[in-house]
Design a protein around this motif. Structure first.
Motif, short mmCIF file in Angstrom:
data_model
loop_
_atom_site.label_atom_id
_atom_site.label_comp_id
_atom_site.label_asym_id
_atom_site.label_seq_id
_atom_site.Cartn_x
_atom_site.Cartn_y
_atom_site.Cartn_z
N GLU A 79 0.65 4.18 -2.68
CA GLU A 79 0.50 5.42 -2.24
C GLU A 79 1.80 7.20 -2.86
O GLU A 79 1.09 7.47 -3.56
CB GLU A 79 0.76 5.74 -0.73
CG GLU A 79 0.55 7.41 0.21
CD GLU A 79 0.05 7.00 0.87
OE1 GLU A 79 0.21 6.24 1.91
OE2 GLU A 79 0.97 7.48 2.02
N ALA B 186 0.76 -1.50 0.12
CA ALA B 186 0.08 -0.05 -0.39
C ALA B 186 0.97 1.10 -0.85
O ALA B 186 0.86 2.13 -0.77
CB ALA B 186 -1.16 0.31 1.47
N SER C 220 -2.87 2.91 -6.73
CA SER C 220 -3.70 1.85 -6.13
C SER C 220 -3.30 0.29 -6.24
O SER C 220 -2.56 0.12 -7.56
CB SER C 220 -4.82 2.30 -6.37
OG SER C 220 -5.23 0.93 -7.63
N GLU D 160 -5.11 -2.28 -6.28
CA GLU D 160 -5.80 -3.22 -6.87
C GLU D 160 -4.90 -3.08 -8.17
O GLU D 160 -5.16 -4.54 -9.07
CB GLU D 160 -7.49 -2.06 -6.54
CG GLU D 160 -8.04 -2.35 -5.32
CD GLU D 160 -7.12 -2.10 -4.40
OE1 GLU D 160 -7.07 -0.57 -4.63
OE2 GLU D 160 -6.60 -2.87 -3.00
#
Ligand code: ATP
Length: 503
Positions: A116, A112, A121, A123
């Motif tokens: 960031e 993550a 993302s 995903e």
């Protein structure tokens, strides 16, 4: 089905399906050897594919092209320039990683953080990797800042900038090793089909649409081979190049998607376990107009590619042909002044030479093995509370079709009959029939459950007229792997009995 990869790895080693390559010298990463049962299963999978795609159709031809190819083939195919994965090195210990694997293997919070810092993302993982790749200097910084760890040392690494690593194996041909003497081990079987397109058309008088099928080894110097036989450096592929009139390609693409899913189903790999990924434009390979990836739900790994079905447009034949300029190619190809052949075929309506479009269903044999084994793997609790492992392979895939077991292995009257039955069944051409006298009967049953043998035939004292019941003379016991039912069958009817059930 199997619950974990470990279960499968352990069964494969224990029963002789798959071994680590060069094991007695410590093993060679990314190379596996197929053992006594592995070779049978593998051959059966390949035979089922060949039967369905070559023999049962009227628009296909087969081919077996050489593995080592002229470097011009792999230059004009685009592989020299683009067949690469991005890799990064950890400067602390000189370990090398494939960039996407490295990130994917991190804990969720680290992933993550990477996303960031890149403004992406997790995903949309492909976009994240593309972003890291597009900005190498930033990427190496981000990997460090996010605390990306090294799989070997477990420490936060000091990462280099990602750079492309070409995955083709090069070798030298002939006694002199210099710049002019090298060739490549093919990274896909497909190129052998394109380079033989004209030979096949001229020798078979095929007209559009038709396809060429090939099964064979391919070699990819994967940066991080892993997950057992899922990602190996020496792999085997089952590939079709289906040539069609431009404009009909999209319909043929759908046709092959459907055909391939039903073939997997017939091998015991159900549609419900395969997700169809319509590959997003930005992730398409350099040759592809559109690709469906079949993503099988592997134990432990989750959904990963088992087969790719690509619309390669006129890219390949267009890249390998001479006189490119006059052929009205749709794909963007590099100029080719090396080829000596014009790779066209008469258009079925106008008879004008045309470069056909190509639909390519490309499946991995090793990944097929893993999926088939995984689906067949079953753990059952029997009525008496015992647990058994049974491979519920489709009979046409089973490495051993029938095991013939003499109840007493040192009683000649029994072994003679058992050997004769083995020879007779072997003569029916079902596949491997095994004379099994390696242990007691319980052990033999357990072993044959675990390797998926559909039928065990036992020759006992009754068979040879020395038991309690004279009515059982010249009969044997046949045990069914799945139902465990045991049936007494006359020897004279045994061949037909088994043939009918293995069909
Ligand atoms: P991946 O993204 O998993 O590396 P790929 O997209 O490079 O696969 P393709 O080039 O489409 O794979 O190859 C066609 C098929 O060949 C794959 O669907 C897979 O079944 C098989 N295959 C490709 N690479 C490997 C490998 N390293 N080991 C085993 N099978 C492979």
């Amino acid at each position: 089905p199997a619950q974990s990869m470990e279960e499968l790895v352990s069964l494969c080693k224990r029963r002789g399906f798959i071994f680590q390559g060069s094991e007695i010298y410590g093993g060679l990463q990314g190379f596996y050897d197929y053992g006594p049962l592995g070779v049978e299963l593998k051959n059966n999978i390949k035979a089922a594919w060949w039967r369905s795609n070559v023999y049962e159709r009227d628009d296909m031809e087969g081919l077996d092209a050489s593995i080592i190819m002229h470097r011009m083939v792999l230059r004009h195919s685009g592989h020299e320039a683009t067949f690469s994965d991005p890799m990064v090195d950890n400067k602390k210990n000189n370990k090398r990683y494939r960039l996407d694997h490295l990130v994917k293997d991190q804990k969720a919070d680290v992933q993550a953080k990477v996303a960031e810092l890149m403004g992406e993302s997790v995903e949309n993982f492909a976009a994240l990797v593309a972003a890291l790749n597009a900005n190498p200097a930033r990427a190496s910084q981000v990997l460090r800042e996010a605390g990306v760890r090294d799989a070997f040392s477990g420490e936060v690494g000091e990462w280099t900038e990602p750079k492309p690593f070409n995955m083709m194996f090069k070798t030298t041909i002939g006694p002199v090793a210099d710049e002019d003497s090298y060739g490549y081990l093919r990274p896909e079987t497909a190129q052998g089909i394109f380079t033989n397109f004209k030979n096949v058309v001229d020798s078979t008088s095929r007209r559009l649409p038709f396809g060429i099928a090939q099964i064979g080894k391919a070699f990819r110097n994967e940066i991080t081979p892993r997950n057992f036989i899922f990602r190996v450096r020496e792999l085997e592929q089952m590939e079709i190049e289906f040539f069609c009139v431009p404009g009909t390609d999209e319909d043929w693409h759908e046709h092959w998607l459907e055909k391939r899913l039903s073939w997997w189903e017939a091998q015991g790999v159900p549609r419900s376990k395969i997700e169809i990924l319509d590959v997003p434009k930005e992730d398409l390979a350099h040759y592809s107009k559109r690709t469906y990836d079949l993503m099988y739900d592997y134990p432990t790994l989750g959904h990963e590619e088992i087969e790719g079905i690509a619309n390669r447009s006129d890219y390949d034949l267009g890249s390998h042909t001479k006189n490119q300029a006059e052929l009205g190619l749709v794909a963007q190809v590099e100029e080719n002044t090396d080829s000596i052949a014009k790779l066209t075929i008469p258009h079925p309506e106008t008879n004008k030479p045309v470069v056909p479009f190509v639909i390519e269903p490309s499946a991995g044999v090793d990944r097929a093995m893993l999926a088939v084994l995984s689906e067949a793997f079953t753990k059952e609790t029997l009525e008496n509370g015992n647990e058994r492992i049974v491979l519920k392979l489709r009979p046409h895939l089973a490495p051993i079709k029938v095991a013939v077991i003499p109840l007493a292995r040192n009683r000649e009257e029994i072994t003679t009959v058992a050997k004769a039955i083995k020879a007779e069944l072997q003569g029916l051409g079902l596949g491997r029939v095994l004379y099994e006298d390696s242990g007691n009967i319980g052990k033999a049953y357990r072993r044959h459950d675990e390797v998926g043998t559909p039928y065990c035939v036992t020759v006992d004292f009754d068979t040879v007229g020395k038991g309690e019941d004279p009515a059982l003379t010249d009969t044997v016991t046949v045990r069914d792997r799945d139902t465990l039912a045991q049936e007494r069958v006359k020897i004279s009817e045994l061949g037909g009995w088994i043939q009918a059930r293995l069909r």
